[in-house]
Design a protein around this motif. Structure first.
Motif, PDB file in Angstrom:
ATOM      1  N   GLY A  50     -14.678 -32.479  17.681  1.00  0.00           N
ATOM      2  CA  GLY A  50     -14.721 -31.304  16.715  1.00  0.00           C
ATOM      3  C   GLY A  50     -13.580 -31.187  15.978  1.00  0.00           C
ATOM      4  N   ALA A  51     -12.689 -30.354  16.512  1.00  0.00           N
ATOM      5  CA  ALA A  51     -11.136 -30.094  15.845  1.00  0.00           C
ATOM      6  C   ALA A  51     -10.325 -30.710  16.981  1.00  0.00           C
ATOM      7  CB  ALA A  51     -10.785 -28.438  15.968  1.00  0.00           C
ATOM      8  N   VAL A  52      -9.259 -31.484  16.292  1.00  0.00           N
ATOM      9  CA  VAL A  52      -8.148 -32.246  16.965  1.00  0.00           C
ATOM     10  C   VAL A  52      -6.839 -31.389  16.980  1.00  0.00           C
ATOM     11  CG1 VAL A  52      -6.599 -34.063  17.104  1.00  0.00           C
ATOM     12  CG2 VAL A  52      -9.180 -34.452  16.361  1.00  0.00           C
ATOM     13  N   ALA A  53      -6.392 -30.889  18.045  1.00  0.00           N
ATOM     14  CA  ALA A  53      -5.253 -29.965  18.191  1.00  0.00           C
ATOM     15  C   ALA A  53      -3.976 -30.766  18.361  1.00  0.00           C
ATOM     16  CB  ALA A  53      -5.384 -28.929  19.284  1.00  0.00           C
ATOM     17  N   THR A  54      -3.321 -30.906  17.374  1.00  0.00           N
ATOM     18  CA  THR A  54      -1.878 -31.665  17.438  1.00  0.00           C
ATOM     19  C   THR A  54      -0.717 -30.609  17.867  1.00  0.00           C
ATOM     20  OG1 THR A  54      -1.317 -31.569  15.265  1.00  0.00           O
ATOM     21  CG2 THR A  54      -2.600 -33.328  15.762  1.00  0.00           C
ATOM     22  N   ALA A  55       0.405 -31.091  18.328  1.00  0.00           N
ATOM     23  CA  ALA A  55       1.382 -30.318  19.075  1.00  0.00           C
ATOM     24  C   ALA A  55       2.377 -30.003  18.060  1.00  0.00           C
ATOM     25  CB  ALA A  55       1.804 -30.849  20.255  1.00  0.00           C
ATOM     26  N   HIS A  56       2.138 -30.138  16.653  1.00  0.00           N
ATOM     27  CA  HIS A  56       3.437 -30.018  15.854  1.00  0.00           C
ATOM     28  C   HIS A  56       3.817 -28.389  15.941  1.00  0.00           C
ATOM     29  CE1 HIS A  56       1.591 -33.437  13.803  1.00  0.00           C
ATOM     30  NE2 HIS A  56       2.537 -33.668  13.533  1.00  0.00           N
ATOM     31  N   THR A  57       5.248 -28.158  16.020  1.00  0.00           N
ATOM     32  CA  THR A  57       5.763 -26.871  16.129  1.00  0.00           C
ATOM     33  C   THR A  57       6.261 -26.478  14.844  1.00  0.00           C
ATOM     34  OG1 THR A  57       7.846 -27.899  16.871  1.00  0.00           O
ATOM     35  CG2 THR A  57       6.075 -27.417  18.595  1.00  0.00           C
ATOM     36  N   CYS A 116       5.638 -27.767   1.342  1.00  0.00           N
ATOM     37  CA  CYS A 116       4.772 -26.756   2.281  1.00  0.00           C
ATOM     38  C   CYS A 116       4.842 -27.172   3.734  1.00  0.00           C
ATOM     39  CB  CYS A 116       3.646 -26.954   1.443  1.00  0.00           C
ATOM     40  SG  CYS A 116       3.121 -26.368  -0.174  1.00  0.00           S
ATOM     41  N   GLY A 117       5.708 -28.266   3.759  1.00  0.00           N
ATOM     42  CA  GLY A 117       5.673 -28.667   5.328  1.00  0.00           C
ATOM     43  C   GLY A 117       4.361 -28.916   5.917  1.00  0.00           C
ATOM     44  N   ILE A 118       4.198 -28.784   7.105  1.00  0.00           N
ATOM     45  CA  ILE A 118       3.115 -29.075   7.813  1.00  0.00           C
ATOM     46  C   ILE A 118       1.988 -27.963   7.802  1.00  0.00           C
ATOM     47  CG2 ILE A 118       2.064 -29.923  10.190  1.00  0.00           C
ATOM     48  CD1 ILE A 118       5.042 -30.857  10.906  1.00  0.00           C
ATOM     49  N   PRO A 119       0.672 -28.377   7.264  1.00  0.00           N
ATOM     50  CA  PRO A 119      -0.178 -27.395   7.118  1.00  0.00           C
ATOM     51  C   PRO A 119      -0.765 -27.097   8.413  1.00  0.00           C
ATOM     52  CG  PRO A 119      -0.946 -29.522   6.431  1.00  0.00           C
ATOM     53  CD  PRO A 119       0.352 -29.704   6.651  1.00  0.00           C
ATOM     54  N   PRO A 120      -0.919 -25.746   8.619  1.00  0.00           N
ATOM     55  CA  PRO A 120      -1.536 -25.313  10.036  1.00  0.00           C
ATOM     56  C   PRO A 120      -2.885 -25.907  10.294  1.00  0.00           C
ATOM     57  CG  PRO A 120      -0.610 -23.476   8.896  1.00  0.00           C
ATOM     58  CD  PRO A 120      -0.680 -24.696   7.934  1.00  0.00           C
ATOM     59  N   LYS A 121      -3.533 -26.035   9.086  1.00  0.00           N
ATOM     60  CA  LYS A 121      -4.865 -27.001   9.354  1.00  0.00           C
ATOM     61  C   LYS A 121      -5.208 -27.691   8.184  1.00  0.00           C
ATOM     62  CE  LYS A 121      -9.922 -25.482   9.862  1.00  0.00           C
ATOM     63  NZ  LYS A 121     -10.569 -24.248   9.895  1.00  0.00           N
ATOM     64  N   ARG A 122      -5.705 -29.006   8.480  1.00  0.00           N
ATOM     65  CA  ARG A 122      -6.107 -29.908   7.462  1.00  0.00           C
ATOM     66  C   ARG A 122      -7.254 -30.747   7.953  1.00  0.00           C
ATOM     67  NH1 ARG A 122      -1.386 -33.205   5.225  1.00  0.00           N
ATOM     68  NH2 ARG A 122      -1.475 -33.985   7.465  1.00  0.00           N
ATOM     69  N   GLY A 123      -8.623 -30.468   7.365  1.00  0.00           N
ATOM     70  CA  GLY A 123      -9.621 -31.385   7.719  1.00  0.00           C
ATOM     71  C   GLY A 123      -9.937 -30.846   9.136  1.00  0.00           C
ATOM     72  N   ILE A 124     -10.071 -31.922  10.026  1.00  0.00           N
ATOM     73  CA  ILE A 124     -10.481 -31.617  11.560  1.00  0.00           C
ATOM     74  C   ILE A 124      -9.147 -31.346  12.133  1.00  0.00           C
ATOM     75  CG2 ILE A 124     -12.500 -32.971  11.608  1.00  0.00           C
ATOM     76  CD1 ILE A 124     -10.710 -35.145  13.069  1.00  0.00           C
ATOM     77  N   PHE A 125      -7.883 -31.526  11.750  1.00  0.00           N
ATOM     78  CA  PHE A 125      -6.581 -31.167  12.396  1.00  0.00           C
ATOM     79  C   PHE A 125      -6.018 -29.882  12.439  1.00  0.00           C
ATOM     80  CE2 PHE A 125      -7.058 -35.919  11.608  1.00  0.00           C
ATOM     81  CZ  PHE A 125      -7.092 -36.349  12.701  1.00  0.00           C
ATOM     82  N   ILE A 126      -5.786 -29.360  13.351  1.00  0.00           N
ATOM     83  CA  ILE A 126      -5.385 -28.151  13.786  1.00  0.00           C
ATOM     84  C   ILE A 126      -3.881 -28.026  14.387  1.00  0.00           C
ATOM     85  CG2 ILE A 126      -7.664 -26.777  13.649  1.00  0.00           C
ATOM     86  CD1 ILE A 126      -7.666 -26.539  16.160  1.00  0.00           C
ATOM     87  N   ARG A 127      -2.887 -27.025  14.178  1.00  0.00           N
ATOM     88  CA  ARG A 127      -1.839 -27.164  14.657  1.00  0.00           C
ATOM     89  C   ARG A 127      -1.572 -25.467  15.488  1.00  0.00           C
ATOM     90  NH1 ARG A 127      -1.883 -30.723   9.901  1.00  0.00           N
ATOM     91  NH2 ARG A 127      -1.501 -32.694  10.964  1.00  0.00           N
ATOM     92  N   PRO A 128      -1.961 -25.519  16.405  1.00  0.00           N
ATOM     93  CA  PRO A 128      -1.836 -24.206  17.224  1.00  0.00           C
ATOM     94  C   PRO A 128      -0.512 -23.629  17.594  1.00  0.00           C
ATOM     95  CG  PRO A 128      -3.799 -25.323  18.287  1.00  0.00           C
ATOM     96  CD  PRO A 128      -3.025 -26.185  17.283  1.00  0.00           C
ATOM     97  N   LEU A 129       0.562 -24.760  17.636  1.00  0.00           N
ATOM     98  CA  LEU A 129       1.911 -24.513  17.949  1.00  0.00           C
ATOM     99  C   LEU A 129       2.503 -24.120  16.845  1.00  0.00           C
ATOM    100  CD1 LEU A 129       2.591 -27.060  21.056  1.00  0.00           C
ATOM    101  CD2 LEU A 129       1.559 -24.476  21.096  1.00  0.00           C
ATOM    102  N   ILE A 130       1.998 -24.095  15.588  1.00  0.00           N
ATOM    103  CA  ILE A 130       2.965 -24.239  14.443  1.00  0.00           C
ATOM    104  C   ILE A 130       3.961 -22.724  14.240  1.00  0.00           C
ATOM    105  CG2 ILE A 130       1.510 -22.880  12.911  1.00  0.00           C
ATOM    106  CD1 ILE A 130       3.302 -26.127  12.034  1.00  0.00           C
ATOM    107  N   LEU A 131       3.686 -21.900  15.215  1.00  0.00           N
ATOM    108  CA  LEU A 131       4.322 -20.672  15.011  1.00  0.00           C
ATOM    109  C   LEU A 131       5.471 -20.600  16.336  1.00  0.00           C
ATOM    110  CD1 LEU A 131       1.779 -17.824  14.104  1.00  0.00           C
ATOM    111  CD2 LEU A 131       3.318 -19.113  12.669  1.00  0.00           C
ATOM    112  N   CYS A 132       5.595 -21.759  16.865  1.00  0.00           N
ATOM    113  CA  CYS A 132       6.386 -21.612  18.119  1.00  0.00           C
ATOM    114  C   CYS A 132       7.652 -22.812  18.039  1.00  0.00           C
ATOM    115  CB  CYS A 132       5.530 -22.225  19.468  1.00  0.00           C
ATOM    116  SG  CYS A 132       4.001 -21.339  19.914  1.00  0.00           S
ATOM    117  N   THR A 133       8.545 -22.670  18.355  1.00  0.00           N
ATOM    118  CA  THR A 133       9.634 -23.489  18.314  1.00  0.00           C
ATOM    119  C   THR A 133       9.818 -24.412  19.415  1.00  0.00           C
ATOM    120  OG1 THR A 133      11.386 -21.994  19.519  1.00  0.00           O
ATOM    121  CG2 THR A 133      11.143 -21.620  17.036  1.00  0.00           C
ATOM    122  N   ARG A 134      10.628 -25.427  19.349  1.00  0.00           N
ATOM    123  CA  ARG A 134      10.553 -26.378  20.630  1.00  0.00           C
ATOM    124  C   ARG A 134      11.178 -25.590  21.681  1.00  0.00           C
ATOM    125  NH1 ARG A 134      12.453 -30.289  17.548  1.00  0.00           N
ATOM    126  NH2 ARG A 134      10.437 -31.064  17.111  1.00  0.00           N
ATOM    127  N   ALA A 135      12.155 -24.916  21.470  1.00  0.00           N
ATOM    128  CA  ALA A 135      12.836 -24.153  22.722  1.00  0.00           C
ATOM    129  C   ALA A 135      11.777 -23.200  22.970  1.00  0.00           C
ATOM    130  CB  ALA A 135      14.015 -23.201  21.993  1.00  0.00           C
TER     131      ALA A 135
END
Length: 298
Positions: free
Chosen positions: A117-124, A146-165
């Motif tokens: 379905g969706a693929v969640a990648t860990a981009h922050t 525009c940086g890394i889009p929160p969603k592109r096709g099947i790829f989603i970035r649930p950590l996009i609002l979180c910093t690495r720290a």
């Protein structure tokens, strides 16, 4: 951190039309925190969770260590895992690509194949700022900023609002184990130079630089989407007989996008850089001819 994940999922409609989520799992802090966050939230979100790990065969024994690590972690959570090994250095040589680009191509192809379905990648948010700066230094157009889009096709970035720290803090507080990719410690790669040398200076100016970049990227994304829609409308209204009528050329931001898209419509392999697009735009207004890649001309 889980609250930020829920906020991102809701704000960017990350789980619309799917309840099957595959986590792209490298074994690092980012992807492990994503796996555990979604595992803890899966009942609330009503999702079925799986994971996928690709051994790029770049880092010798370390790569096989990572593979065994993610297998054990997924077993402990009873999360199904898709795992493959692909010789990325060999692929890079065959395709005449850099190792970084080859790894990206192979990785996204693998994730697309195993996705349910969706693929969640860990981009922050930290990755987002690094991408924005990387594109800026190369002279990117608006889309690159525009940086890394929160969603592109099947790829989603649930950590996009979180910093690495925040990710590392989440791992520490929840006892989440992870492995460290030794290549992340070297300045051999451009992104690492930005991460180790540029970001710390920016955070001295604004400790919330990563969060600020997310807000800026979101605003630019909306602006770019509007201009892309205008370019699409111009193309649909002015393509006839395989040609593009430029007698009523719109404003430059829309016209240049339309020119770039029309080139790809003519030949998907025809990629125009900014110099080509500017030259075509100039002769559309005053006449002339210019050479393009692959033997084409305008």
């Amino acid at each position: 951190m889980e609250k930020s994940v829920l906020t991102a999922i809701e704000r960017f409609s990350l789980l619309d039309n799917t309840k099957e989520v595959t986590v792209a799992l490298s074994g690092g802090a980012d992807s492990m925190s994503l796996l555990y966050a979604l595992f803890n939230l899966k009942d609330k979100l009503g999702i079925t969770l799986s994971a996928a790990h690709l051994n790029h065969m770049i880092r010798g024994d370390e790569a096989f260590r990572d593979e065994e690590f993610v297998k054990k972690q997924c077993e402990s959570l009873s999360v199904p895992l898709f795992c493959e090994r692909i010789d990325v250095p060999a692929y890079a040589r065959e395709q005449k690509l850099s190792t970084e680009l080859a790894a990206r191509e192979v990785r996204y192809d693998f994730l697309s194949r195993v996705s349910r379905g969706a693929v969640a990648t860990a981009h922050t948010a930290s990755d987002n700022l690094e991408t924005l700066l990387f594109n800026l230094t190369r002279g990117s157009a608006l889309k690159g900023l525009c940086g890394i889009p929160p969603k592109r096709g099947i790829f989603i970035r649930p950590l996009i609002l979180c910093t690495r720290a925040e990710v590392e803090d989440y791992c520490e507080k929840n006892g989440i184990r992870y492995v460290t990719d030794s290549t992340n410690l070297s300045d051999e790669y451009t992104r690492n130079k930005i991460r180790h040398n540029v970001i710390p200076v920016l955070k001295q100016i604004n400790p919330s630089a990563e969060k600020a970049a997310v807000r800026t990227a979101a605003e630019l994304f909306e602006d770019n989407a509007f201009l892309e829609e205008c370019a699409d409308k111009y193309l649909s209204d002015n393509i006839s007989g395989g040609g593009l009528d430029v007698s009523a050329l719109p404003n430059a931001p829309i016209a240049k996008r339309a020119i770039k898209r029309f080139a790809v419509m003519t030949d998907p392999a025809l990629t125009l850089d900014n110099m080509h697009i500017l030259e075509i735009y100039r002769i559309c207004g005053g006449g002339g001819r210019t050479g393009l890649p692959l033997g084409y001309s305008a």
